[in-house]
Design an enzyme around this catalytic site. Structure first.
Site, short mmCIF file in Angstrom:
data_model
loop_
_atom_site.label_atom_id
_atom_site.label_comp_id
_atom_site.label_asym_id
_atom_site.label_seq_id
_atom_site.Cartn_x
_atom_site.Cartn_y
_atom_site.Cartn_z
N LYS A 1 1.02 -1.11 0.07
CA LYS A 1 0.05 -0.01 0.05
C LYS A 1 0.87 1.05 -0.01
O LYS A 1 1.52 1.82 0.97
CB LYS A 1 -1.15 0.13 1.38
CG LYS A 1 -2.31 0.68 1.19
CD LYS A 1 -2.03 2.19 0.87
CE LYS A 1 -1.69 2.99 2.08
NZ LYS A 1 -1.48 4.39 2.04
N GLU B 1 9.18 1.46 11.15
CA GLU B 1 10.65 2.34 10.90
C GLU B 1 9.77 3.60 11.13
O GLU B 1 8.96 4.03 10.18
CB GLU B 1 11.10 2.00 9.65
CG GLU B 1 11.57 0.61 9.26
CD GLU B 1 12.89 0.43 10.29
OE1 GLU B 1 13.39 1.18 10.87
OE2 GLU B 1 12.90 -0.90 10.58
N CYS C 1 13.47 10.56 7.55
CA CYS C 1 13.24 10.41 9.18
C CYS C 1 14.70 10.26 9.70
O CYS C 1 14.82 10.38 11.00
CB CYS C 1 12.99 8.98 9.17
SG CYS C 1 13.39 7.94 7.99
N GLU D 1 9.53 16.04 15.52
CA GLU D 1 10.28 15.80 14.11
C GLU D 1 9.43 16.94 13.07
O GLU D 1 8.30 17.17 13.08
CB GLU D 1 9.78 14.52 13.67
CG GLU D 1 10.22 14.32 12.11
CD GLU D 1 9.78 12.85 11.78
OE1 GLU D 1 8.71 12.50 11.95
OE2 GLU D 1 10.93 12.09 11.33
P1 NAD Z 1 2.25 8.48 7.81
O1 NAD Z 1 2.35 7.72 8.81
O2 NAD Z 1 1.26 9.71 7.70
O3 NAD Z 1 1.85 7.46 6.46
C1 NAD Z 1 2.64 6.59 6.24
C2 NAD Z 1 1.58 5.66 5.49
O4 NAD Z 1 0.73 4.87 6.42
C3 NAD Z 1 0.94 6.00 4.24
O5 NAD Z 1 0.97 4.98 3.26
C4 NAD Z 1 -0.49 6.22 4.85
O6 NAD Z 1 -1.47 6.09 4.03
C5 NAD Z 1 -0.55 4.97 5.99
N1 NAD Z 1 -1.30 5.21 6.87
C6 NAD Z 1 -2.05 6.23 7.79
N2 NAD Z 1 -2.64 5.61 8.60
C7 NAD Z 1 -2.69 4.39 8.52
C8 NAD Z 1 -3.53 3.76 9.42
N3 NAD Z 1 -4.26 3.89 10.71
N4 NAD Z 1 -3.16 2.13 9.36
C9 NAD Z 1 -2.27 1.82 8.18
N5 NAD Z 1 -1.78 2.83 7.24
C10 NAD Z 1 -1.91 4.06 7.60
O7 NAD Z 1 3.78 9.16 7.20
P2 NAD Z 1 3.87 10.25 6.18
O8 NAD Z 1 3.50 11.56 6.84
O9 NAD Z 1 3.45 9.51 4.91
O10 NAD Z 1 5.47 10.07 6.38
C11 NAD Z 1 6.32 10.89 6.92
C12 NAD Z 1 6.72 9.83 8.31
O11 NAD Z 1 7.29 8.78 7.81
C13 NAD Z 1 7.71 11.16 9.13
O12 NAD Z 1 7.34 10.65 10.52
C14 NAD Z 1 9.03 10.24 8.97
O13 NAD Z 1 9.72 10.27 9.98
C15 NAD Z 1 8.51 8.81 8.69
N6 NAD Z 1 9.71 7.96 8.07
C16 NAD Z 1 10.30 6.93 8.51
C17 NAD Z 1 11.31 6.17 7.94
C18 NAD Z 1 11.96 5.30 8.62
O14 NAD Z 1 12.59 4.36 7.83
N7 NAD Z 1 12.17 5.27 9.86
C19 NAD Z 1 11.60 6.46 6.55
C20 NAD Z 1 10.90 7.67 5.99
C21 NAD Z 1 9.94 8.24 6.65
#
Ligand code: NAD
Length: 465
Positions: A163, A237, A271, A370
């Site tokens: 997804k 992650e 991140c 963040e």
């Molecule tokens: P997000 O958590 O809002 O969304 C990530 C994904 O999860 C999207 O595909 C979203 O549609 C899905 N999602 C949202 N709610 C959900 C739920 N309740 N159940 C299942 N799936 C759900 O994050 P974002 O805004 O897309 O990305 C930014 C964040 O990602 C930042 O906090 C960043 O630090 C983190 N990030 C972490 C890493 C790592 O490897 N640690 C890498 C890249 C980004």
């Protein structure tokens, strides 16, 4: 329908379905059928490696095309977009192919002293794929984030339902084509585009055995709770607020040259970026000037221009969030050493000026939360013990960097920082190094043999010796 907006032009570049529960169900059923009936999990690991190498070839062949597409989806500078999504993904797929090629899923263990009774026991310890994996990723490195999960999952013999983020669904069509062209059997890899509700439905589906998630800590907590309720295996992650510790003997020219990859990669939407710069009191002003000078020199503009380093943020919502933090920082009493506004001459696109705050204390929200944009804070410390204490005084623990001319001493400092990964004078991560977080930065590891292990369970098959 999801409409993808080019963050540099604010114009639509494409659309993708916003999948509902029936679509999720169909995808999970296909993955389950492939797991049970296609013979994929039973293939010799070196056979699965052949498919992974073919997949890597597809990513390498079409690196430029993929790089440009992702740049138009999320605004990542083209100069690095291929490296992280195209060639970078190929490197991951090849790495896991190599692991599979040298892997024997069965080990025989003799236990010569029987625990009870006269029989000695011989056990076959068989490593088995975890099953059907739900892969959920964010928009910042859409294909790189998939590759590190899908590569390990396929090498292990799992099947998957992916997804992607609602901001970047279009590159998943590229992945679908690459999977098809690599000859991976139908049903082994499935993709369902959609928003947060689609992700939640995937996590909740009883046909999913494991969830591999990258995203925010807030969503990670929800997914962990859902997986706890249904006892699904999960890797998370999550977010970070890592420290870049500048020691008193640091080479500030090297520090300045490393800041792009270390602290503001993908316009700061990373991140693991070291976004809290910790500077020794004796060199505080010099470090602030170095950070401000380095960020001021980074070309900001059209991410398709190969000379651009800082592109737009992914969306209007993300720009609002970052601008909110800049206002918050000013309100908390931090001083703007650079930026704070929108770049002049860029009237369209979700741009924010590279921004540096000085006079920041570690208890300010701009030092604790963040921000996910090109915004750095510089925090003063008096001695190295205090630097380590400030680095560790964080909800997060994902990345980090130590800058020093004394590499051995830098390694000692790195050993004491509470984090999942850290570099000395360097911010890169090798595919054979495990990556992941401690504290609110996550659970589990990706990459390396440790990342492969996450997708395996064991079965013990016993007989009398
Ligand atoms: P997000 O958590 O809002 O969304 C990530 C994904 O999860 C999207 O595909 C979203 O549609 C899905 N999602 C949202 N709610 C959900 C739920 N309740 N159940 C299942 N799936 C759900 O994050 P974002 O805004 O897309 O990305 C930014 C964040 O990602 C930042 O906090 C960043 O630090 C983190 N990030 C972490 C890493 C790592 O490897 N640690 C890498 C890249 C980004």
């Amino acid at each position: 329908m999801l409409t993808t907006i080019n963050p540099a032009t604010e114009e639509p570049v494409g659309s993708a379905p916003d999948a509902g529960p029936d679509d999720i169900d169909a995808a999970v059923q296909a993955a389950r059928a492939a797991f049970r009936e296609s013979g994929w999990p039973q293939l010799a690991p070196k056979e699965r490696a052949r498919y992974l190498r073919a997949l890597a070839d597809e990513f390498e062949k079409r690196n430029d095309e993929l790089g440009a597409l992702v740049t138009m989806e999320n605004g990542m500078a083209l100069s690095v977009c291929g490296a992280f999504n195209g060639i970078g993904s190929a490197t991951r797929y090849r790495y896991f192919a190599g692991l599979a090629e040298s892997w024997d899923p069965e080990e025989v263990r003799d236990f010569p002293e029987a625990p009870s009774g006269p029989a000695k026991i011989k056990t076959i310890v068989r490593r088995q794929p975890a099953g059907v994996v739900g892969i959920i990723v964010p928009w910042n490195v859409p294909q790189g984030n998939v590759a590190v999960k899908l590569g390990a999952a396929l090498a292990a013999g799992c099947t998957a339902v992916i997804k992607p983020s609602p901001e970047t669904p279009l590159d998943s069509y590229f992945l679908a084509q690459a999977v098809t062209d690599a000859g991976i059997p139908p049903g082994v890899v499935n993709i369902v585009t959609g928003g947060d509700a689609t992700g939640a439905a995937l996590v909740a589906h009883p046909g999913i055995d494991m969830v591999a998630f990258t995203g925010s800590s807030a969503v990670g907590r929800k997914i962990a709770a859902a997986c706890g309720g249904s006892l699904k295996r999960v890797t998370l992650e999550l977010g970070g607020k890592s420290a870049g510790i500048v020691l008193e003997d640091a080479d500030l020219d090297l520090f300045a040259a490393t800041l792009g990859s270390c602290s503001v990669p993908y316009s700061g939407q990373s991140c693991r970026a070291s976004t809290r710069i910790l500077a020794p009191a004796a060199r505080y002003d010099e470090v602030v000037d170095t950070v401000a000078g380095a960020l001021a020199a980074m070309p900001v503009g059209d991410p398709l221009d190969p000379s651009t380093v800082i592109g737009p943020l992914v969306s209007a919502a993300q720009r609002n969030r970052v601008e909110g933090y800049i206002e918050l920082g000013k309100g908390e009493g931090a001083k703007l050493a650079l930026g704070g506004g929108r770049p002049k001459g860029l009237d369209r696109g979700y741009y924010v000026e590279p921004t540096v705050f000085s006079g920041v204390r570690n208890d300010m929200r701009i030092a604790r939360e963040e921000i996910f944009g090109p915004v750095l804070v510089v925090i003063r410390y008096d001695n190295e013990e205090e630097a380590i204490a400030i680095a560790n005084d964080s909800e997060y623990g994902l990345g980090g960097t130590v800058f020093t001319r004394d590499v051995e001493h830098g390694l000692d400092i790195a050993r004491r920082v509470e984090t999942g990964s850290i570099g000395v004078n360097f911010a890169g991560m090798a595919p054979n190094a495990p990556f992941g977080g401690v504290k609110s930065s996550g659970i589990g590891r990706e990459s390396g043999p440790e990342g492969f292990e996450e997708y395996l369970t064991t079965k013990s098959i016993a007989r009398r010796a």
